[in-house]
Design an enzyme around this catalytic site. Structure first.
Site, PDB file in Angstrom:
ATOM      1  N   SER A  22       0.805  -1.228   0.000  1.00  0.00           N
ATOM      2  CA  SER A  22       0.000   0.000   0.000  1.00  0.00           C
ATOM      3  C   SER A  22       0.839   1.280   0.000  1.00  0.00           C
ATOM      4  CB  SER A  22      -0.974   0.001   1.183  1.00  0.00           C
ATOM      5  OG  SER A  22      -1.957  -0.976   0.958  1.00  0.00           O
ATOM      6  N   LYS A  71     -10.454  -5.986  10.161  1.00  0.00           N
ATOM      7  CA  LYS A  71     -11.490  -5.384   9.294  1.00  0.00           C
ATOM      8  C   LYS A  71     -12.881  -5.403   9.931  1.00  0.00           C
ATOM      9  CE  LYS A  71      -9.189  -6.138   4.865  1.00  0.00           C
ATOM     10  NZ  LYS A  71      -9.278  -6.635   3.490  1.00  0.00           N
ATOM     11  N   ASN A  92     -12.250  -1.486   5.401  1.00  0.00           N
ATOM     12  CA  ASN A  92     -10.811  -1.485   5.100  1.00  0.00           C
ATOM     13  C   ASN A  92     -10.254  -0.083   4.934  1.00  0.00           C
ATOM     14  OD1 ASN A  92     -11.842  -0.871   2.515  1.00  0.00           O
ATOM     15  ND2 ASN A  92      -9.960  -1.626   1.595  1.00  0.00           N
ATOM     16  N   ALA A 132     -15.612 -18.582   1.523  1.00  0.00           N
ATOM     17  CA  ALA A 132     -16.669 -17.868   2.256  1.00  0.00           C
ATOM     18  C   ALA A 132     -16.058 -17.120   3.434  1.00  0.00           C
ATOM     19  CB  ALA A 132     -17.736 -18.856   2.730  1.00  0.00           C
ATOM     20  N   GLY A 133     -14.791 -16.711   3.290  1.00  0.00           N
ATOM     21  CA  GLY A 133     -14.120 -15.910   4.318  1.00  0.00           C
ATOM     22  C   GLY A 133     -14.447 -14.435   4.115  1.00  0.00           C
ATOM     23  N   LEU A 227      -8.259 -13.683  -6.385  1.00  0.00           N
ATOM     24  CA  LEU A 227      -8.007 -12.481  -5.563  1.00  0.00           C
ATOM     25  C   LEU A 227      -6.553 -12.418  -5.118  1.00  0.00           C
ATOM     26  CD1 LEU A 227     -11.128 -12.070  -3.238  1.00  0.00           C
ATOM     27  CD2 LEU A 227     -10.868 -11.559  -5.650  1.00  0.00           C
ATOM     28  N   GLY A 250      -5.183 -10.808  -8.545  1.00  0.00           N
ATOM     29  CA  GLY A 250      -5.859  -9.781  -7.736  1.00  0.00           C
ATOM     30  C   GLY A 250      -5.108  -8.469  -7.595  1.00  0.00           C
TER      31      GLY A 250
HETATM   32  P1  NAP Z   1     -10.177 -15.751   5.330  1.00  0.00           P
HETATM   33  O1  NAP Z   1     -11.275 -14.909   5.893  1.00  0.00           O
HETATM   34  O2  NAP Z   1      -9.175 -16.366   6.256  1.00  0.00           O
HETATM   35  O3  NAP Z   1     -10.890 -16.933   4.470  1.00  0.00           O
HETATM   36  C1  NAP Z   1     -10.148 -18.000   3.980  1.00  0.00           C
HETATM   37  C2  NAP Z   1     -10.988 -18.824   3.008  1.00  0.00           C
HETATM   38  O4  NAP Z   1     -10.116 -19.809   2.441  1.00  0.00           O
HETATM   39  C3  NAP Z   1     -12.141 -19.590   3.651  1.00  0.00           C
HETATM   40  O5  NAP Z   1     -13.188 -19.705   2.728  1.00  0.00           O
HETATM   41  C4  NAP Z   1     -11.501 -20.963   3.932  1.00  0.00           C
HETATM   42  O6  NAP Z   1     -12.428 -22.029   3.980  1.00  0.00           O
HETATM   43  C5  NAP Z   1     -10.656 -21.131   2.690  1.00  0.00           C
HETATM   44  N1  NAP Z   1      -9.555 -22.059   2.937  1.00  0.00           N
HETATM   45  C6  NAP Z   1      -8.437 -21.866   3.686  1.00  0.00           C
HETATM   46  N2  NAP Z   1      -7.654 -22.958   3.648  1.00  0.00           N
HETATM   47  C7  NAP Z   1      -8.309 -23.879   2.879  1.00  0.00           C
HETATM   48  C8  NAP Z   1      -8.003 -25.201   2.445  1.00  0.00           C
HETATM   49  N3  NAP Z   1      -6.868 -25.806   2.809  1.00  0.00           N
HETATM   50  N4  NAP Z   1      -8.873 -25.828   1.634  1.00  0.00           N
HETATM   51  C9  NAP Z   1     -10.028 -25.230   1.241  1.00  0.00           C
HETATM   52  N5  NAP Z   1     -10.373 -23.984   1.607  1.00  0.00           N
HETATM   53  C10 NAP Z   1      -9.514 -23.309   2.419  1.00  0.00           C
HETATM   54  O7  NAP Z   1      -9.310 -14.949   4.256  1.00  0.00           O
HETATM   55  P2  NAP Z   1      -9.783 -13.667   3.398  1.00  0.00           P
HETATM   56  O8  NAP Z   1      -9.474 -12.423   4.175  1.00  0.00           O
HETATM   57  O9  NAP Z   1     -11.164 -13.902   2.923  1.00  0.00           O
HETATM   58  O10 NAP Z   1      -8.739 -13.692   2.184  1.00  0.00           O
HETATM   59  C11 NAP Z   1      -8.818 -14.669   1.157  1.00  0.00           C
HETATM   60  C12 NAP Z   1      -7.792 -14.378   0.072  1.00  0.00           C
HETATM   61  O11 NAP Z   1      -8.118 -13.186  -0.615  1.00  0.00           O
HETATM   62  C13 NAP Z   1      -6.383 -14.179   0.622  1.00  0.00           C
HETATM   63  O12 NAP Z   1      -5.500 -14.965  -0.126  1.00  0.00           O
HETATM   64  C14 NAP Z   1      -6.082 -12.723   0.423  1.00  0.00           C
HETATM   65  O13 NAP Z   1      -4.721 -12.514   0.109  1.00  0.00           O
HETATM   66  C15 NAP Z   1      -6.972 -12.384  -0.776  1.00  0.00           C
HETATM   67  N6  NAP Z   1      -7.355 -10.952  -0.781  1.00  0.00           N
HETATM   68  C16 NAP Z   1      -6.926 -10.182  -1.809  1.00  0.00           C
HETATM   69  C17 NAP Z   1      -7.268  -8.837  -1.847  1.00  0.00           C
HETATM   70  C18 NAP Z   1      -6.768  -7.973  -2.991  1.00  0.00           C
HETATM   71  O14 NAP Z   1      -6.778  -6.744  -2.874  1.00  0.00           O
HETATM   72  N7  NAP Z   1      -6.384  -8.551  -4.113  1.00  0.00           N
HETATM   73  C19 NAP Z   1      -8.048  -8.268  -0.836  1.00  0.00           C
HETATM   74  C20 NAP Z   1      -8.484  -9.093   0.201  1.00  0.00           C
HETATM   75  C21 NAP Z   1      -8.134 -10.441   0.212  1.00  0.00           C
HETATM   76  P3  NAP Z   1     -13.135 -22.470   5.379  1.00  0.00           P
HETATM   77  O15 NAP Z   1     -14.274 -21.517   5.558  1.00  0.00           O
HETATM   78  O16 NAP Z   1     -13.567 -23.853   5.135  1.00  0.00           O
HETATM   79  O17 NAP Z   1     -12.079 -22.349   6.444  1.00  0.00           O
END
Ligand code: NAP
Length: 287
Positions: A22, A71, A92, A132-133, A227, A250
């Protein structure tokens, strides 16, 4: 830029913040606009987010980005919350208002702008959303708000997908999100989809991981949007391309969530040319 008595400060609060890109976005924009502004990371220890927000306000910090894990936790510390951010349940970006901050969610609008620049449509589309995070939840809202016809929300933990679907469907007042277990992808309708990868699987250093390994799944994807931007090309993206689809990472989402925050803090509109300059600097960190 010369730092002097009139320099304004913006920054990022989260934990960890050491790897953030950032500062590249905001300090480049400040330079392009000739704004007397610096952007710095502020690591915040667990349990101290309320103090951090109050302290930032006392120091008249102009604006803050908020990242993992705050967040959601930051919301009770704010003076106001934008209605979209409140319905997503994630903030955010903080913008200074009298007595504190107003919270926004620019991740969602950032993803939308990124998709528009790549000519990816959401309206009337049938979409697969993986995860679904926090991030996927915001994407589910985006798809509902932007008129997706249907979103198949696939998650490892079905309960979480069901909870997100209930919330978004209630807010949209239509059954747009259909929760499914990851393992059930074979029962998706036989057609091609836009697929948005919103899990953390495949993030560096675990670059060989992918949330669904079966090639049959990738034959159903005409466009894949991950993403994740580190690595530059995830295994998900490679599998989409290997099966004839287009794939995007992303980084433009990161770019535009930052640009929208900068616009909110400074009351300006960032041009396409300035966005390109910032994107070039971000990209240089990867290739
Ligand atoms: P989060 O809230 O921790 O959610 C993680 C997600 O991944 C959940 O759906 C989880 O499933 C799933 N997951 C984790 N390990 C897994 C596995 N071994 N097998 C299957 N599913 C798995 O994370 P988040 O904040 O949503 O972020 C998700 C991604 O988006 C990250 O990689 C982050 O870098 C990216 N992101 C990018 C931007 C951008 O600006 N480009 C912005 C925000 C986020 P369960 O529900 O089953 O645990």
């Amino acid at each position: 830029m010369e730092i002097n008595g009139r320099t304004r400060t913006c920054g990022l609060i989260g934990n960890p913040v050491e790897h953030t890109l950032s500062p590249v976005i905001h300090n480049t924009l400040a330079e392009r606009f000739g704004h007397n502004l610096v952007y710095v990371p502020f690591p915040v220890e667990a349990g101290r987010i309320e103090e951090a927000v109050a302290g930032a306000s006392a120091l008249q910090i102009l604006g803050l980005n908020v990242t993992v894990p705050y967040k959601g936790e930051v919301i009770p510390c704010l003076r106001e919350v934008d209605s979209l951010a409140a319905s997503i349940g994630a903030v955010n970006t903080l913008v200074a208002v009298p007595g504190g901050y107003k919270g926004y969610n620019t991740d969602m609008e950032g993803l939308y702008r990124a998709m528009v620049t790549e000519d990816i449509r959401i309206a009337d589309e049938e979409i697969i959303l993986l995860g679904a995070g926090g991030a996927a939840r915001a994407v589910a809202y985006l798809c509902a708000v932007k008129g997706a016809q249907r979103v198949y929300l696939l998650n490892r933990t079905l309960d979480k997908a069901q909870k997100v679907a209930e919330e978004v469907n209630r807010s949209a007042d239509r059954q747009v999100i259909l929760p499914m277990a990851l393992a059930d992808f074979d029962s998706l309708p036989d057609r091609k989809f836009l697929a948005i990868q919103g899990t953390s699987v495949g993030l560096a250093p675990h670059v060989e991981d992918v949330v669904i390994d079966d090639e049959k799944f990738y034959a159903r994807i005409h466009t894949g949007f991950d993403l994740i931007y580190s690595p530059w090309e995830t295994r998900f993206m490679k599998l989409v391309k290997a099966n004839g689809g287009q794939a995007y990472n992303g980084l433009k989402m990161l770019l535009y969530q930052g640009i929208i925050a900068y616009e909110l803090w400074n009351g300006v509109e960032v041009s396409g040319a300035d966005a390109d300059v910032v994107y070039g600097k971000l990209k240089a960190h990867f290739i």
